[in-house]
Write an enzyme that holds these catalytic residues in place. Structure first.
Site, PDB file in Angstrom:
ATOM      1  CG  HIS A  46       4.940   3.759 -13.817  1.00  0.00           C
ATOM      2  ND1 HIS A  46       4.161   3.692 -14.932  1.00  0.00           N
ATOM      3  CD2 HIS A  46       5.682   4.877 -13.944  1.00  0.00           C
ATOM      4  CE1 HIS A  46       4.412   4.721 -15.710  1.00  0.00           C
ATOM      5  NE2 HIS A  46       5.345   5.460 -15.136  1.00  0.00           N
ATOM      6  CE1 TYR A 218       5.334   8.478 -14.249  1.00  0.00           C
ATOM      7  CE2 TYR A 218       4.009   8.455 -12.257  1.00  0.00           C
ATOM      8  CZ  TYR A 218       5.236   8.330 -12.874  1.00  0.00           C
ATOM      9  OH  TYR A 218       6.360   8.071 -12.128  1.00  0.00           O
TER      10      TYR A 218
HETATM   11  C1  FAD Z   1      14.068   9.505 -11.605  1.00  0.00           C
HETATM   12  C2  FAD Z   1      13.685   8.163 -11.067  1.00  0.00           C
HETATM   13  C3  FAD Z   1      12.384   7.674 -11.303  1.00  0.00           C
HETATM   14  C4  FAD Z   1      12.013   6.404 -10.855  1.00  0.00           C
HETATM   15  N1  FAD Z   1      10.760   5.916 -11.140  1.00  0.00           N
HETATM   16  C5  FAD Z   1      10.422   4.656 -10.765  1.00  0.00           C
HETATM   17  C6  FAD Z   1       9.128   4.087 -11.058  1.00  0.00           C
HETATM   18  O1  FAD Z   1       8.260   4.722 -11.666  1.00  0.00           O
HETATM   19  N2  FAD Z   1       8.868   2.804 -10.662  1.00  0.00           N
HETATM   20  C7  FAD Z   1       9.773   2.054 -10.000  1.00  0.00           C
HETATM   21  O2  FAD Z   1       9.483   0.888  -9.656  1.00  0.00           O
HETATM   22  N3  FAD Z   1      11.007   2.578  -9.673  1.00  0.00           N
HETATM   23  C8  FAD Z   1      11.342   3.838 -10.033  1.00  0.00           C
HETATM   24  N4  FAD Z   1      12.572   4.353  -9.717  1.00  0.00           N
HETATM   25  C9  FAD Z   1      13.516   3.505  -8.988  1.00  0.00           C
HETATM   26  C10 FAD Z   1      13.231   3.427  -7.525  1.00  0.00           C
HETATM   27  O3  FAD Z   1      13.069   4.705  -6.954  1.00  0.00           O
HETATM   28  C11 FAD Z   1      14.365   2.687  -6.830  1.00  0.00           C
HETATM   29  O4  FAD Z   1      14.730   1.576  -7.601  1.00  0.00           O
HETATM   30  C12 FAD Z   1      13.889   2.221  -5.462  1.00  0.00           C
HETATM   31  O5  FAD Z   1      13.667   3.331  -4.638  1.00  0.00           O
HETATM   32  C13 FAD Z   1      14.934   1.293  -4.834  1.00  0.00           C
HETATM   33  O6  FAD Z   1      14.545   0.986  -3.520  1.00  0.00           O
HETATM   34  P1  FAD Z   1      15.653   0.657  -2.428  1.00  0.00           P
HETATM   35  O7  FAD Z   1      14.927   0.373  -1.171  1.00  0.00           O
HETATM   36  O8  FAD Z   1      16.608  -0.339  -2.977  1.00  0.00           O
HETATM   37  O9  FAD Z   1      16.488   2.012  -2.285  1.00  0.00           O
HETATM   38  P2  FAD Z   1      15.978   3.414  -1.725  1.00  0.00           P
HETATM   39  O10 FAD Z   1      14.522   3.567  -1.891  1.00  0.00           O
HETATM   40  O11 FAD Z   1      16.907   4.416  -2.337  1.00  0.00           O
HETATM   41  O12 FAD Z   1      16.271   3.334  -0.161  1.00  0.00           O
HETATM   42  C14 FAD Z   1      17.548   3.263   0.405  1.00  0.00           C
HETATM   43  C15 FAD Z   1      17.432   3.722   1.858  1.00  0.00           C
HETATM   44  O13 FAD Z   1      18.631   3.427   2.552  1.00  0.00           O
HETATM   45  C16 FAD Z   1      19.006   4.531   3.341  1.00  0.00           C
HETATM   46  N5  FAD Z   1      20.467   4.465   3.525  1.00  0.00           N
HETATM   47  C17 FAD Z   1      21.421   4.685   2.585  1.00  0.00           C
HETATM   48  N6  FAD Z   1      22.653   4.493   3.105  1.00  0.00           N
HETATM   49  C18 FAD Z   1      22.476   4.138   4.410  1.00  0.00           C
HETATM   50  C19 FAD Z   1      23.363   3.810   5.472  1.00  0.00           C
HETATM   51  N7  FAD Z   1      24.704   3.787   5.304  1.00  0.00           N
HETATM   52  N8  FAD Z   1      22.849   3.493   6.693  1.00  0.00           N
HETATM   53  C20 FAD Z   1      21.494   3.491   6.880  1.00  0.00           C
HETATM   54  N9  FAD Z   1      20.602   3.805   5.906  1.00  0.00           N
HETATM   55  C21 FAD Z   1      21.081   4.107   4.693  1.00  0.00           C
HETATM   56  C22 FAD Z   1      18.536   5.735   2.541  1.00  0.00           C
HETATM   57  O14 FAD Z   1      18.386   6.882   3.350  1.00  0.00           O
HETATM   58  C23 FAD Z   1      17.196   5.219   1.995  1.00  0.00           C
HETATM   59  O15 FAD Z   1      16.129   5.451   2.880  1.00  0.00           O
HETATM   60  C24 FAD Z   1      12.953   5.627 -10.130  1.00  0.00           C
HETATM   61  C25 FAD Z   1      14.228   6.133  -9.857  1.00  0.00           C
HETATM   62  C26 FAD Z   1      14.600   7.380 -10.326  1.00  0.00           C
HETATM   63  C27 FAD Z   1      16.007   7.904 -10.043  1.00  0.00           C
END
Ligand code: FAD
Length: 388
Positions: A46, A218
């Protein structure tokens, strides 16, 4: 004097967003991602008006609007009777009241668009962070492939199992919430083939509820090609040792046996492939930065996805962190990090809590505190610099 460099660990949704905003603002930003290459991971997401306002600054709002589905409402319905528990107006109402559209998209399409905004020469794949050490006037980064890099400051956007978080707070596994999510995409053609139901019975954005579980459904494309559901179902233990496992139509039938409404049962019957994911979270933590290192997104405040706001929080973090770095300058990183943390802690912690409780939009409520938020409207007092 050389230009300060910023290292971003992780090119997920938060990492790609912060790096795109930093590069747009002229900061020398290198991104290190553990994956070997980009892949279209995930399913639905979303994008509320609060998130779309950041997309506007990144320059991809129009492209997202073109590719996404534009639900007129978020409906909450009883899984057995189909009774409406809430009807939250989105569509034109969201645009005029909250200042941007509310859309639903495929996470992979959003991710691809964000990664496309990055300087490809500064995006390094196959770089899994294994060590980080603050030395003098910079930070030394070590990667699993044996290479090293140096930066003035480091942003940990490396997700729920963040290595940078470990450097700040020690080793502490995220908490298994006791809930799993089943995720499946159903091609619209399958829905069209159901004789007993009109296609319009499958609403654009609807959450089916009962006491202890739900199914959120959705479209993830504007042309309604792909319909997506994600559940929240209690499961006391997760002992698979993997980030997801295959599930099955039979498992869904059992979990949603009480959801006798024909739309829910038709969705389960139409399911071909479905996976099951453990939902991880952490309690809100006070420490968001230490020395030259700072966290954002799931690295800092992972949450159950029940408000559909996890990515939104990561990307709002990204926008605020860049604003604070612009206001104070990288050389005043301590004040910039404090400015960022002070403006994000309360909101992110509240969203973590409401996501944990799974009460969001279950009944008729005003969503303005989430959707109406504009990270660019928050005042930043650059005189805080004088505290240094
Ligand atoms: C089932 C589900 C449904 C969801 N639906 C929604 C939604 O509808 N709307 C919404 O806003 N959020 C949603 N979320 C939450 C959302 O996906 C996450 O909160 C979001 O992706 C967080 O972003 P981020 O960049 O913090 O982490 P991530 O997107 O997880 O990115 C982390 C990145 O770091 C990299 N990485 C990890 N460790 C290392 C390392 N040691 N060295 C280098 N790179 C590394 C990984 O490969 C990855 O690319 C959902 C989550 C789940 C589980």
């Amino acid at each position: 004097m050389s230009t300060p460099t910023i290292a971003v660990i992780g090119a997920g949704l938060g990492g790609a967003a912060v790096a795109a905003l930093l590069q747009k603002a002229g900061f020398d930003t290198q991104v290190y991602e553990q994956a070997e290459a980009f892949s279209r991971l995930g399913a639905g997401i979303h994008m509320g008006p609060n998130l779309m306002k950041v997309m506007r600054r990144i320059g991809v709002e129009q492209q997202l609007e073109a590719m996404g589905s534009h639900p007129s409402h978020w409906f909450s319905r009883d899984g057995a009777s189909g009774d409406y528990m809430s009807r939250i107006e989105l569509g034109d109402h969201a645009r005029s009241r909250y200042g941007a559209a509310y859309i639903t998209v495929h996470r992979g399409d959003l991710h691809a668009l964000l990664v496309d905004q990055l300087d490809s020469e500064r995006l390094h794949y196959g770089k899994r962070l294994s060590g980080v050490e603050e030395r003098g006037d910079g930070v030394e980064l070590s990667f699993v492939d044996g290479s090293k890099a140096r930066a003035d400051i480091v942003i940990g956007a490396d997700g729920v199992n963040s290595a940078l978080r470990e450097a700040l707070l020690g080793v502490e596994a995220p908490l298994y919430s006791g809930w799993v999510a089943h995720r499946a995409i159903i091609p619209a053609a399958k829905l069209e083939a159901i004789e007993e139901l009109e296609l319009s019975a499958f609403e654009d954005c609807v959450k089916w509820w009962s006491e202890d579980r739900h199914m959120m459904v959705y479209y993830v494309t504007g042309d309604r090609r792909e319909y997506y559901y994600v559940t929240g179902v209690p499961e006391p233990e997760w002992d698979h040792g993997t980030s997801f496992v295959e599930s099955s139509r039979e498992e869904l039938r059992e979990a949603f046996a009480d959801y006798t409404h024909p739309v829910v049962q038709a969705l389960i019957d139409s399911t071909e492939e479905v996976t099951k994911w453990p939902l991880l979270e952490r309690d809100p933590q006070a420490l968001w930065h230490k020395g030259r290192m700072v966290l954002l997104g799931d690295a800092c405040h992972p949450m159950k996805p029940h408000m559909a706001q996890g990515a939104a929080m990561a990307i709002e973090d990204a926008a605020m962190l860049v604003r604070c770095l612009e206001a104070f300058g990288v050389e005043h990183y301590r004040q910039a990090f404090a400015c960022y943390r002070d403006r994000r802690f309360e909101r992110a912690s509240k969203v973590q809590q409401v996501s944990h409780d799974n009460t969001w939009l279950r009944t008729q409520e005003d969503p303005a505190w989430v959707f109406g938020y504009d990270v660019y409207a928050e005042p930043i007092d650059a005189t805080e610099k004088s505290v240094a």
